[in-house]
Write an enzyme that holds these catalytic residues in place. Structure first.
Site, PDB file in Angstrom:
ATOM      1  CE1 TYR A 148      33.553  31.239  37.529  1.00  0.00           C
ATOM      2  CE2 TYR A 148      34.582  33.046  38.726  1.00  0.00           C
ATOM      3  CZ  TYR A 148      34.070  31.766  38.701  1.00  0.00           C
ATOM      4  OH  TYR A 148      34.088  31.005  39.838  1.00  0.00           O
ATOM      5  CB  VAL A 181      39.392  27.458  46.806  1.00  0.00           C
ATOM      6  CG1 VAL A 181      39.324  26.333  47.838  1.00  0.00           C
ATOM      7  CG2 VAL A 181      38.542  28.643  47.247  1.00  0.00           C
TER       8      VAL A 181
END
Length: 260
Positions: A148, A181
């Site tokens: 990632y 987030v």
């Protein structure tokens, strides 16, 4: 106000991008895999904001699906003024012994798709002499958290290079590099984030408003919040051995329409 195309628009940051852009009176092209969610969102945006919202169903990990979106970006009769490359997935697995097909899907979605869509958008925008491309990267681009991090590092570096090439054309490129987030991303991916303090989390509304403000001013790197700008500065200055020491691996998941 012009048309904005948002990938991964049905959830997470993509959903917030859609709402804030609609509120700013941008017509929209909404891209994701779930037609039901996109149609519902389009109806809500049109009713609430009085904008036009097109639905474009596509699996962006599939080359044919990506090409349909690229064709829409090349359509000069309905020009797209802002591309938001947001669709992504999290890979919560170790690379060694992990599912290679999942790795390839993640690579296709988070590397090949921004490449193909940015190429289509930039070509059309440069011809018109205006436009903007916003690629969603991550603070993970500066870390060593599996593939990632590698994907997001590619997005960040690619966007910087694209911004250099676009200089003077009237077209800009911005890489958004948020930290954690509050969205559906972690919950739907069954990611255990209980150990992270509340201070580590950002609100989607603030992340998106910062990103759009940075696009308007032509910033190349957008890192929402002072705390993550500090993290980014430390990560850039720290020895890579120290960065590698705090690298994390996660359990396997796939969340194709989530924010990256």
């Amino acid at each position: 106000m012009g048309i904005a195309l948002v990938t991964g628009a049905s959830a997470g940051l993509g959903l917030e991008f859609a709402w804030q852009l609609a509120t700013a009176k941008h017509d929209l092209v909404l891209v994701a895999r779930s037609e039901e969610r996109l149609q519902r969102l389009a109806a809500q945006l049109e009713a609430a904001a009085g904008v036009r919202a097109e639905v474009l169903v596509a699996d962006l990990a599939d080359r044919d699906g990506t090409e349909r979106v690229a064709d829409r970006l090349r359509d000069a009769t309905r020009p797209v003024g802002l591309l938001v490359n947001n669709a992504g997935l999290g890979l919560n697995q170790r690379f060694v012994g992990g599912d290679l097909a999942a790795e390839e899907r993640a690579l296709d979605l988070m590397v090949r798709t921004p490449l193909v869509l940015s190429h289509a958008a930039a070509g059309a925008m440069v011809e018109r002499g205006r436009g903007a491309i916003l690629n969603v990267a991550s603070i993970a681009a500066l870390l060593a958290s599996g593939t990632y991090s590698a994907h997001k590092a590619w997005v960040r570096t690619f966007t910087e290079g694209l911004a250099v090439e676009l200089r003077g054309t009237g077209v800009t490129a911005t890489a958004l590099c948020p930290g954690f987030v509050h969205t559906e991303f972690h919950e739907r991916g069954s990611i255990d984030v209980a150990s992270y303090p509340e201070l580590a989390w950002l609100n989607a509304e603030d992340v998106v408003s910062t990103a759009l403000a940075d696009v308007r001013r032509g910033a190349v790197i957008s890192t929402p919040s002072l705390r993550y700008r500090t993290v980014a500065a430390v990560a850039r200055l720290a020895p890579r051995s120290a960065v590698r020491a705090v690298g994390r691996y996660r359990k396997a998941l796939e969340h194709p329409d989530a924010p990256a």
